[in-house]
Design a protein around this motif. Structure first.
Motif, PDB file in Angstrom:
ATOM      1  N   LEU A   1      26.424 120.242 -86.075  1.00 46.90           N
ATOM      2  CA  LEU A   1      26.880 121.630 -86.137  1.00 46.90           C
ATOM      3  C   LEU A   1      28.146 121.791 -86.954  1.00 46.90           C
ATOM      4  CD1 LEU A   1      28.294 122.561 -82.733  1.00 46.90           C
ATOM      5  CD2 LEU A   1      26.299 121.140 -82.747  1.00 46.90           C
ATOM      6  N   VAL A   2      28.194 122.944 -87.640  1.00 47.55           N
ATOM      7  CA  VAL A   2      29.374 123.335 -88.412  1.00 47.55           C
ATOM      8  C   VAL A   2      30.074 124.403 -87.588  1.00 47.55           C
ATOM      9  CG1 VAL A   2      30.203 124.395 -90.539  1.00 47.55           C
ATOM     10  CG2 VAL A   2      28.268 122.787 -90.596  1.00 47.55           C
ATOM     11  N   GLU A   3      31.316 124.105 -87.218  1.00 46.68           N
ATOM     12  CA  GLU A   3      32.038 124.992 -86.310  1.00 46.68           C
ATOM     13  C   GLU A   3      33.084 125.820 -87.042  1.00 46.68           C
ATOM     14  OE1 GLU A   3      33.510 122.427 -83.149  1.00 46.68           O
ATOM     15  OE2 GLU A   3      31.914 123.228 -81.896  1.00 46.68           O
TER      16      GLU A   3
ATOM     17  N   LYS B   1      36.088 125.527 -95.985  1.00 47.94           N
ATOM     18  CA  LYS B   1      35.730 126.402 -97.114  1.00 47.94           C
ATOM     19  C   LYS B   1      34.224 126.405 -97.381  1.00 47.94           C
ATOM     20  CE  LYS B   1      38.945 124.623 -99.993  1.00 47.94           C
ATOM     21  NZ  LYS B   1      39.637 123.773 -98.988  1.00 47.94           N
ATOM     22  N   PHE B   2      33.461 126.549 -96.311  1.00 49.81           N
ATOM     23  CA  PHE B   2      32.013 126.649 -96.487  1.00 49.81           C
ATOM     24  C   PHE B   2      31.576 128.066 -96.137  1.00 49.81           C
ATOM     25  CE2 PHE B   2      27.880 124.972 -97.200  1.00 49.81           C
ATOM     26  CZ  PHE B   2      27.030 125.711 -96.384  1.00 49.81           C
ATOM     27  N   ASP B   3      30.886 128.698 -97.053  1.00 49.92           N
ATOM     28  CA  ASP B   3      30.419 130.069 -96.819  1.00 49.92           C
ATOM     29  C   ASP B   3      29.032 130.045 -96.198  1.00 49.92           C
ATOM     30  OD1 ASP B   3      29.309 132.820 -98.968  1.00 49.92           O
ATOM     31  OD2 ASP B   3      29.616 132.675 -96.793  1.00 49.92           O
TER      32      ASP B   3
ATOM     33  N   PRO C   1      34.853 132.048 -95.471  1.00 49.57           N
ATOM     34  CA  PRO C   1      34.720 130.587 -95.591  1.00 49.57           C
ATOM     35  C   PRO C   1      35.946 129.819 -95.075  1.00 49.57           C
ATOM     36  CG  PRO C   1      34.119 131.668 -97.642  1.00 49.57           C
ATOM     37  CD  PRO C   1      34.721 132.737 -96.768  1.00 49.57           C
ATOM     38  N   THR C   2      37.120 130.491 -95.059  1.00 53.25           N
ATOM     39  CA  THR C   2      38.337 129.766 -94.627  1.00 53.25           C
ATOM     40  C   THR C   2      38.343 129.543 -93.115  1.00 53.25           C
ATOM     41  OG1 THR C   2      39.653 131.763 -94.274  1.00 53.25           O
ATOM     42  CG2 THR C   2      39.643 130.849 -96.500  1.00 53.25           C
ATOM     43  N   THR C   3      37.388 130.152 -92.393  1.00 53.15           N
ATOM     44  CA  THR C   3      37.366 129.923 -90.933  1.00 53.15           C
ATOM     45  C   THR C   3      36.512 128.702 -90.589  1.00 53.15           C
ATOM     46  OG1 THR C   3      35.488 131.416 -90.678  1.00 53.15           O
ATOM     47  CG2 THR C   3      37.679 132.367 -90.374  1.00 53.15           C
ATOM     48  N   CYS C   4      35.930 128.077 -91.609  1.00 51.66           N
ATOM     49  CA  CYS C   4      35.121 126.882 -91.367  1.00 51.66           C
ATOM     50  C   CYS C   4      36.046 125.707 -91.066  1.00 51.66           C
ATOM     51  CB  CYS C   4      34.272 126.593 -92.605  1.00 51.66           C
ATOM     52  SG  CYS C   4      33.097 125.276 -92.328  1.00 51.66           S
ATOM     53  N   GLN C   5      35.749 124.951 -90.017  1.00 52.27           N
ATOM     54  CA  GLN C   5      36.696 123.913 -89.577  1.00 52.27           C
ATOM     55  C   GLN C   5      36.136 122.493 -89.622  1.00 52.27           C
ATOM     56  OE1 GLN C   5      37.823 125.633 -85.726  1.00 52.27           O
ATOM     57  NE2 GLN C   5      39.825 126.128 -86.606  1.00 52.27           N
ATOM     58  N   GLN C   6      34.984 122.279 -88.967  1.00 53.99           N
ATOM     59  CA  GLN C   6      34.530 120.879 -88.884  1.00 53.99           C
ATOM     60  C   GLN C   6      33.010 120.806 -88.778  1.00 53.99           C
ATOM     61  OE1 GLN C   6      36.690 119.764 -85.365  1.00 53.99           O
ATOM     62  NE2 GLN C   6      35.107 120.560 -84.010  1.00 53.99           N
TER      63      GLN C   6
END
Ligand SMILES: NS(=O)(=O)/N=C1/NCCS1
Ligand SMILES: [Zn+2]
Length: 268
Positions: free
Chosen positions: A72-74, A183-185, A58-63
């Motif tokens: 889109l969630v990148e 922080k989105f899984d 989840p910590t690789t979620c950016q924007q």
């Protein structure tokens, strides 16, 4: 970082285009285009198909942003922190983004169908082959470059994991808007049953429409509430500057000919 629906040059003549995201009706020489109807009784059970191993950090979620086709969630895809392996895949694939397609009503909206059954929406989790390539933009041009997981959405109980994403949508109503989203899984959007899926070789359904995708379409849909879907439809195709605002709905591509391809199933 992360890939997006627009960051690739489309090599198709604009005149053949439908509304931009439809892409050309027929792709020149395209014999493995997507989406398709999955005819269950014609799919072939393949016992060699393995479990899917989705390992998302989840910590690789950016924007999260509105690119004028979808939202889109990148993810940061500069390392192998969020990966997909197993299933039909020989290599390790890196998650770069996920997005959705939906209709103006709950009666339609998905890109793939199952025995012609339409769903109100479809999630695409987009990954690229990081064993063989070093950038999405490279992998997008190669036969074995991409793996996209398709998950159908159906109307039912509220999806608690989706709500964080739904709450962010008003901030990106217009094309071109982006907000930080961390922080989105993405794993919370997969169905409980990830054993049962169909897989076939196809293409991207938005530009550049390249035939580089191993599609993995989950048999089990996820449930989201009517109200959550309604918020998707509050997004706009248009930017804040444009006079006429157009609501972002029906952002799915027309189905493409199977051209003799076999759809395999991981279950009998
Ligand atoms: N809808 S889709 O996932 O097949 N199309 C894409 N185009 C560029 C990145 S994902
Ligand atoms: Zn898509």
């Amino acid at each position: 970082r992360g890939c997006n629906l627009t960051a690739c040059s489309s090599r198709y003549v604009l005149s053949q285009m439908h509304p931009m995201w439809q892409g050309p009706l027929a792709v020149p020489g395209g014999d493995r285009q997507s989406p398709i109807d999955i005819v269950v009784r014609k799919s072939v059970f393949d016992s060699q198909l393995k479990h899917l191993i989705a390992d998302y950090d989840p910590t690789t979620c950016q924007q999260i942003w509105n690119n004028g086709y979808s939202f889109l969630v990148e993810y940061d895809d500069t390392t192998d922190k969020s990966t997909l392996k197993g299933g039909p895949l020989q290599d390790k694939f890196r998650l770069c983004q996920f997005h959705f397609h939906w209709g103006e009503s709950n009666a339609w909206g998905s890109e793939h169908t199952v025995d012609r059954r339409l769903f109100p929406a479809e999630l695409h989790l987009v990954h690229w082959n990081s064993d063989k390539y070093s950038l999405f933009e490279e992998a997008v041009m190669e036969d074995n470059g991409l793996a996209v997981i398709g998950v159908f959405l159906k109307v039912g109980k509220r999806h608690d994991g989706l709500q964080k994403l739904v709450d962010a949508l008003p901030a990106i109503r217009h094309k071109g808007s982006v907000v930080e989203f961390t922080k989105f899984d993405a794993g919370c959007l997969l169905p409980n049953n990830t054993e049962d899926y169909w897989t076939y070789h196809g293409s991207l359904t938005t530009p550049p429409l390249t035939e580089s995708v191993t599609w993995i379409v989950m048999k089990q849909a996820i449930e989201v509430s009517h109200d959550q879907l309604a918020v998707f439809r509050s997004l706009l195709f248009t930017s804040a500057e444009e006079e006429v605002q157009k609501s972002m709905v029906n952002n799915f591509r027309v189905q493409q000919p199977l051209r003799g391809r076999t759809v395999r199933s991981s279950f009998s």
